[in-house]
Design a protein around this motif. Structure first.
Motif, PDB file in Angstrom:
ATOM      1  N   THR A 471       0.842  -1.198   0.000  1.00 51.96           N
ATOM      2  CA  THR A 471       0.000   0.000   0.000  1.00 51.96           C
ATOM      3  C   THR A 471       0.872   1.241   0.000  1.00 51.96           C
ATOM      4  OG1 THR A 471      -0.108   0.277   2.408  1.00 51.96           O
ATOM      5  CG2 THR A 471      -1.645  -1.314   1.406  1.00 51.96           C
ATOM      6  N   LYS A 472       0.228   2.399  -0.038  1.00 57.41           N
ATOM      7  CA  LYS A 472       0.988   3.646  -0.041  1.00 57.41           C
ATOM      8  C   LYS A 472       1.773   3.843   1.248  1.00 57.41           C
ATOM      9  CE  LYS A 472      -2.761   6.658   1.643  1.00 57.41           C
ATOM     10  NZ  LYS A 472      -2.033   7.194   2.814  1.00 57.41           N
ATOM     11  N   ASP A 473       1.353   3.188   2.334  1.00 56.31           N
ATOM     12  CA  ASP A 473       2.021   3.346   3.632  1.00 56.31           C
ATOM     13  C   ASP A 473       3.112   2.306   3.875  1.00 56.31           C
ATOM     14  OD1 ASP A 473       0.377   5.543   4.389  1.00 56.31           O
ATOM     15  OD2 ASP A 473      -1.236   4.126   4.881  1.00 56.31           O
ATOM     16  N   THR A 474       3.248   1.321   2.994  1.00 55.27           N
ATOM     17  CA  THR A 474       4.289   0.303   3.163  1.00 55.27           C
ATOM     18  C   THR A 474       5.668   0.954   3.047  1.00 55.27           C
ATOM     19  OG1 THR A 474       2.848  -1.366   2.160  1.00 55.27           O
ATOM     20  CG2 THR A 474       5.191  -1.887   2.307  1.00 55.27           C
ATOM     21  N   GLU A 475       6.536   0.657   3.997  1.00 62.09           N
ATOM     22  CA  GLU A 475       7.897   1.211   3.985  1.00 62.09           C
ATOM     23  C   GLU A 475       8.847   0.199   3.358  1.00 62.09           C
ATOM     24  OE1 GLU A 475       8.893   3.993   7.485  1.00 62.09           O
ATOM     25  OE2 GLU A 475       7.579   2.466   8.373  1.00 62.09           O
ATOM     26  N   VAL A 476       9.619   0.675   2.392  1.00 62.94           N
ATOM     27  CA  VAL A 476      10.490  -0.215   1.620  1.00 62.94           C
ATOM     28  C   VAL A 476      11.889   0.383   1.498  1.00 62.94           C
ATOM     29  CG1 VAL A 476       8.583  -1.167   0.270  1.00 62.94           C
ATOM     30  CG2 VAL A 476       9.793   0.852  -0.575  1.00 62.94           C
ATOM     31  N   SER A 529      18.215   7.042  -0.883  1.00 70.81           N
ATOM     32  CA  SER A 529      17.608   6.909   0.445  1.00 70.81           C
ATOM     33  C   SER A 529      18.236   5.787   1.264  1.00 70.81           C
ATOM     34  CB  SER A 529      16.101   6.648   0.312  1.00 70.81           C
ATOM     35  OG  SER A 529      15.453   7.711  -0.344  1.00 70.81           O
ATOM     36  N   TYR A 530      18.817   4.782   0.589  1.00 64.44           N
ATOM     37  CA  TYR A 530      19.396   3.630   1.277  1.00 64.44           C
ATOM     38  C   TYR A 530      20.450   4.080   2.293  1.00 64.44           C
ATOM     39  CZ  TYR A 530      21.652  -0.859   2.033  1.00 64.44           C
ATOM     40  OH  TYR A 530      22.167  -1.986   2.619  1.00 64.44           O
ATOM     41  N   PRO A 531      20.468   3.496   3.505  1.00 62.10           N
ATOM     42  CA  PRO A 531      19.735   2.321   3.985  1.00 62.10           C
ATOM     43  C   PRO A 531      18.412   2.642   4.688  1.00 62.10           C
ATOM     44  CG  PRO A 531      21.410   2.879   5.570  1.00 62.10           C
ATOM     45  CD  PRO A 531      21.533   3.891   4.454  1.00 62.10           C
ATOM     46  N   ASN A 532      17.932   3.857   4.557  1.00 59.75           N
ATOM     47  CA  ASN A 532      16.687   4.218   5.226  1.00 59.75           C
ATOM     48  C   ASN A 532      15.488   3.669   4.451  1.00 59.75           C
ATOM     49  OD1 ASN A 532      18.053   5.812   7.201  1.00 59.75           O
ATOM     50  ND2 ASN A 532      18.257   7.438   5.683  1.00 59.75           N
ATOM     51  N   TYR A 533      14.444   3.344   5.203  1.00 58.37           N
ATOM     52  CA  TYR A 533      13.186   2.943   4.577  1.00 58.37           C
ATOM     53  C   TYR A 533      12.399   4.190   4.181  1.00 58.37           C
ATOM     54  CZ  TYR A 533      13.867  -1.868   6.184  1.00 58.37           C
ATOM     55  OH  TYR A 533      14.362  -3.135   6.384  1.00 58.37           O
ATOM     56  N   VAL A 534      11.666   4.068   3.088  1.00 61.90           N
ATOM     57  CA  VAL A 534      10.802   5.158   2.620  1.00 61.90           C
ATOM     58  C   VAL A 534       9.424   4.575   2.332  1.00 61.90           C
ATOM     59  CG1 VAL A 534      12.695   6.510   1.649  1.00 61.90           C
ATOM     60  CG2 VAL A 534      11.509   4.842   0.210  1.00 61.90           C
ATOM     61  N   SER A 535       8.388   5.370   2.526  1.00 63.01           N
ATOM     62  CA  SER A 535       7.045   4.891   2.221  1.00 63.01           C
ATOM     63  C   SER A 535       6.837   4.888   0.713  1.00 63.01           C
ATOM     64  CB  SER A 535       5.996   5.776   2.894  1.00 63.01           C
ATOM     65  OG  SER A 535       6.015   7.073   2.337  1.00 63.01           O
ATOM     66  N   VAL A 536       6.040   3.944   0.246  1.00 64.40           N
ATOM     67  CA  VAL A 536       5.752   3.838  -1.181  1.00 64.40           C
ATOM     68  C   VAL A 536       5.154   5.136  -1.705  1.00 64.40           C
ATOM     69  CG1 VAL A 536       4.296   2.634  -2.870  1.00 64.40           C
ATOM     70  CG2 VAL A 536       5.515   1.333  -1.103  1.00 64.40           C
ATOM     71  N   LYS A 563       9.890  -2.906   5.703  1.00 65.00           N
ATOM     72  CA  LYS A 563      10.302  -2.714   7.097  1.00 65.00           C
ATOM     73  C   LYS A 563       9.627  -3.720   8.007  1.00 65.00           C
ATOM     74  CE  LYS A 563      11.100   0.974  10.458  1.00 65.00           C
ATOM     75  NZ  LYS A 563      10.951   2.422  10.734  1.00 65.00           N
ATOM     76  N   LYS A 564       8.383  -4.055   7.686  1.00 59.10           N
ATOM     77  CA  LYS A 564       7.644  -5.070   8.424  1.00 59.10           C
ATOM     78  C   LYS A 564       7.206  -6.151   7.447  1.00 59.10           C
ATOM     79  CE  LYS A 564       5.827  -1.777  11.825  1.00 59.10           C
ATOM     80  NZ  LYS A 564       4.597  -1.175  12.407  1.00 59.10           N
ATOM     81  N   PRO A 565       7.156  -7.408   7.882  1.00 56.25           N
ATOM     82  CA  PRO A 565       6.693  -8.471   6.983  1.00 56.25           C
ATOM     83  C   PRO A 565       5.302  -8.154   6.438  1.00 56.25           C
ATOM     84  CG  PRO A 565       7.648  -9.404   8.978  1.00 56.25           C
ATOM     85  CD  PRO A 565       7.549  -7.927   9.216  1.00 56.25           C
ATOM     86  N   LEU A 566       5.083  -8.441   5.166  1.00 55.50           N
ATOM     87  CA  LEU A 566       3.786  -8.160   4.549  1.00 55.50           C
ATOM     88  C   LEU A 566       2.719  -9.148   4.973  1.00 55.50           C
ATOM     89  CD1 LEU A 566       4.750  -7.205   0.875  1.00 55.50           C
ATOM     90  CD2 LEU A 566       4.130  -5.696   2.764  1.00 55.50           C
ATOM     91  N   ALA A 567       3.127 -10.315   5.393  1.00 51.93           N
ATOM     92  CA  ALA A 567       2.160 -11.323   5.825  1.00 51.93           C
ATOM     93  C   ALA A 567       2.704 -12.052   7.034  1.00 51.93           C
ATOM     94  CB  ALA A 567       1.876 -12.306   4.690  1.00 51.93           C
ATOM     95  N   GLN A 568       1.826 -12.370   7.963  1.00 57.48           N
ATOM     96  CA  GLN A 568       2.198 -13.108   9.165  1.00 57.48           C
ATOM     97  C   GLN A 568       1.723 -14.547   9.023  1.00 57.48           C
ATOM     98  OE1 GLN A 568       4.027 -11.849  11.552  1.00 57.48           O
ATOM     99  NE2 GLN A 568       4.033  -9.746  10.766  1.00 57.48           N
ATOM    100  N   VAL A 569       2.624 -15.480   9.306  1.00 60.50           N
ATOM    101  CA  VAL A 569       2.270 -16.893   9.232  1.00 60.50           C
ATOM    102  C   VAL A 569       1.669 -17.315  10.571  1.00 60.50           C
ATOM    103  CG1 VAL A 569       3.110 -19.210   8.821  1.00 60.50           C
ATOM    104  CG2 VAL A 569       4.149 -17.291   7.619  1.00 60.50           C
TER     105      VAL A 569
END
Length: 569
Positions: A471-476, A529-536, A563-569
């Motif tokens: 999503t737009k808020d995902t940090e990558v 930007s690396y190594p910082n995370y940025v929002s999509v 920055k955070k896993p997209l899915a939790q198992v």
């Protein structure tokens, strides 16, 4: 005839693998250069092209002396002395801030290379990991001192007095495990060699290198050279995949196992910068300066030399476990095993065909092509009759026409600089480097945050956890700083990447995505930007749909992590 054949089979049954090889195949003397790069294997090409509006996809050794001589280093290694004594501890550069939570003794992470790699994994920036690994490799010699005094200039010997310094990198047990894995083949992955009475031989049978045959060769005095150990050892793969970012040039390796009292290779020089890491046992080494100016930093490795062709060594020593020996390309070297111990070392290499001359070989033809297209002076005809006063036969002739011809050539060559596409040529070198690179080895936390740890699977009769919901808020951010390169080519804008490379040299074709030009700003933004995370949402694309589309494609290729896993198992 049948009786004779049966007798021959019985006789062969009593012979060693080495004797069988010599009897059946003959003593083939193959002059193989010690190269850091493994042999190329099969290749594949992969190129994807999503619809418009999204990003589109497209080493080495002589005769054993009777006793181990004392270490000695002669000019031109001095000054500097070329030898350093290392303490037992290594700490990251920059004091307590260099590692999260401050520096930790190596023992807390298991020691040796395994502990080192766990320490480096705590660093967020892959460039810092590479710099710290390079510093550890040279310790206690500072990288700046090494680069100023030794790199491409003179050998360096580092005595550490710590047999466990390289623990966990590679061992004879790892060598044996690779053979038992069943994927090692003679010639492709393993060379069986010997050097005795001035004769260098390679004894490779055909086919798979089975343990019984390989160890029989070793038992009969043959050295074993394992090409591309990174294909069989995750630790060597991890080690080299970090180090290659420091060099900006492929980091390769070979391992050498030599029986006591023997040698496997004749004196020669290589076309790579060599770092010899003594893993087990010990080995007597002699290193010689280049004999002529033409042999200083050569483009290609030499043939084998005889002992009579060598002068006095500038460095002679016995390497023991934990020690390091560096020598530049062009320095002749030979190493032999002492009677009382075997030797296992790994040679880490880099800077093969990575000189100014190699760069100009790519740049100058491109500059000439541009000049021909843009400047009529390069398209004008040569003077009529120039063959009558130019050429070697006329080189001593005093003629105004000769002077004018030479001055014209000099003028055009000087003017050629204005047409040289220097940055584009650098990008093409980078493209080649990315093809040479090992793929990055991910830590467990990196896997969870990347497509490689995404929990898609078949379950209860169908696929589940398939959707990648960015999503737009995902940090990558980029997985590593050095895994991508933008190249503006005739066919379009290409993004080359390393995440789908093979651990075997050039087994895969170069991997790339073909991008619409409007996405280049976003790639440059991710790099800066690396190594910082940025929002999509902060990606400089025109629409939110394009931002999510680009981020999703890069995530699917393993280029981006979240920055955070997209899915939790």
């Amino acid at each position: 005839v049948a009786a004779m054949a049966a007798e021959q089979r019985r006789e062969l049954g009593r012979l060693s693998a080495l004797a069988v090889y010599r009897r059946v195949a003959g003593a083939r003397r193959m002059e193989r250069s010690h190269r850091g790069a493994p042999l190329p294997a099969g290749r594949k090409r992969a190129k994807t092209r999503p619809r418009r509006g999204r990003a589109r996809g497209g080493g080495s050794e002589p005769e054993a002396p009777p006793a181990a001589p004392p270490s000695r280093v002669k000019a031109p290694v001095q000054p500097p002395p070329g030898e350093a004594a290392a303490g037992p501890d290594w700490k990251p550069q920059g004091g307590p801030a260099a590692m999260p939570g401050g520096p930790r003794p190596m023992g807390e992470d298991g020691g040796g290379v395994s502990g080192l790699l766990r320490l480096l994994a705590r660093l967020e920036d892959s460039r810092q990991r590479a710099a710290e690994l390079f510093r550890w490799l040279l310790a206690p010699v500072a990288p700046a001192e090494f680069l100023g005094r030794h790199w491409e200039r003179a050998p360096l010997l580092v005595r550490r007095g710590d047999p466990g310094y390289y623990a966990g990198l590679f061992s004879t047990a790892d060598f044996d495990a690779a053979l038992r894995g069943g994927e090692v083949h003679f010639g492709t992955h393993l060379d069986v060699t010997s050097y005795a009475e001035g004769v260098r031989e390679t004894h490779n049978p055909s086919g798979r290198a089975l343990p019984a045959v390989v160890w029989d060769f070793y038992q009969n005095g043959c050295s074993l050279r394992l090409l591309c150990p990174q294909a069989f050892s995750p630790t060597v793969w991890h080690f080299l995949s970090i180090l290659q970012e420091q060099f900006g040039s492929m980091a390769g390796a070979n391992t050498y196992l030599t029986p006591p009292g023997t040698q496997g290779f004749a004196p020669h020089y290589d076309d790579i910068e060599a770092f010899v890491l003594q893993l087990e046992g010990k080995k007597h080494w002699r290193v010689y300066s280049p004999r002529t100016e033409a042999e200083v930093l050569p483009q290609f490795s030499s043939t084998n030399f005889t002992q009579a062709e060598l002068g006095e060594p500038v460095l002679e020593t016995v390497l023991e476990a934990g020690d390091l020996l560096y020598f530049p390309r062009g320095f002749i070297h030979q190493g032999d095993c002492l009677p009382d111990a075997h030797s296992l070392h790994i040679t880490v290499s880099s800077y093969q065909r990575n000189s100014w001359g190699d760069f100009l070989e790519r740049l100058l033809p491109a500059a000439l092509q541009m000049a021909l297209e843009e400047d009529v002076e390069y398209r004008r005809g040569l003077p009529m009759g120039y063959l009558q006063y130019m050429g070697v036969a006329n080189s001593d002739t005093v003629d105004a026409r000769r002077t004018a011809f030479v001055e014209k050539v000099q003028s055009l060559i000087k003017k050629l600089v204005d047409y040289a596409p220097i940055d584009a040529a650098v990008d093409q070198r980078a493209k080649s480097f990315l093809h040479d690179c090992l793929p990055p080895m991910l830590t467990q936390s990196e896997k969870v945050q990347s497509v490689y740890g995404f929990p898609a699977q078949w379950k209860d009769g169908g696929p589940c956890n398939v959707d990648i919901l960015i999503t737009k808020d995902t940090e990558v951010r980029l997985l590593r700083h050095g895994i991508v390169r933008l190249c503006n080519e005739e066919a379009g804008v290409m993004l080359y990447y390393t995440t789908e490379n093979s651990r075997v040299y050039h087994k895969e074709e170069p991997k790339f995505l073909e991008l619409d030009p409007e996405y280049t700003d976003s790639i440059e933004f991710l790099l800066s930007s690396y190594p910082n995370y940025v929002s999509v949402d902060n990606l400089p694309c025109e629409t939110l749909e394009e931002k999510i589309s680009l981020a999703t494609l890069l995530f699917e290729k393993g280029i981006l992590t979240t920055k955070k896993p997209l899915a939790q198992v």
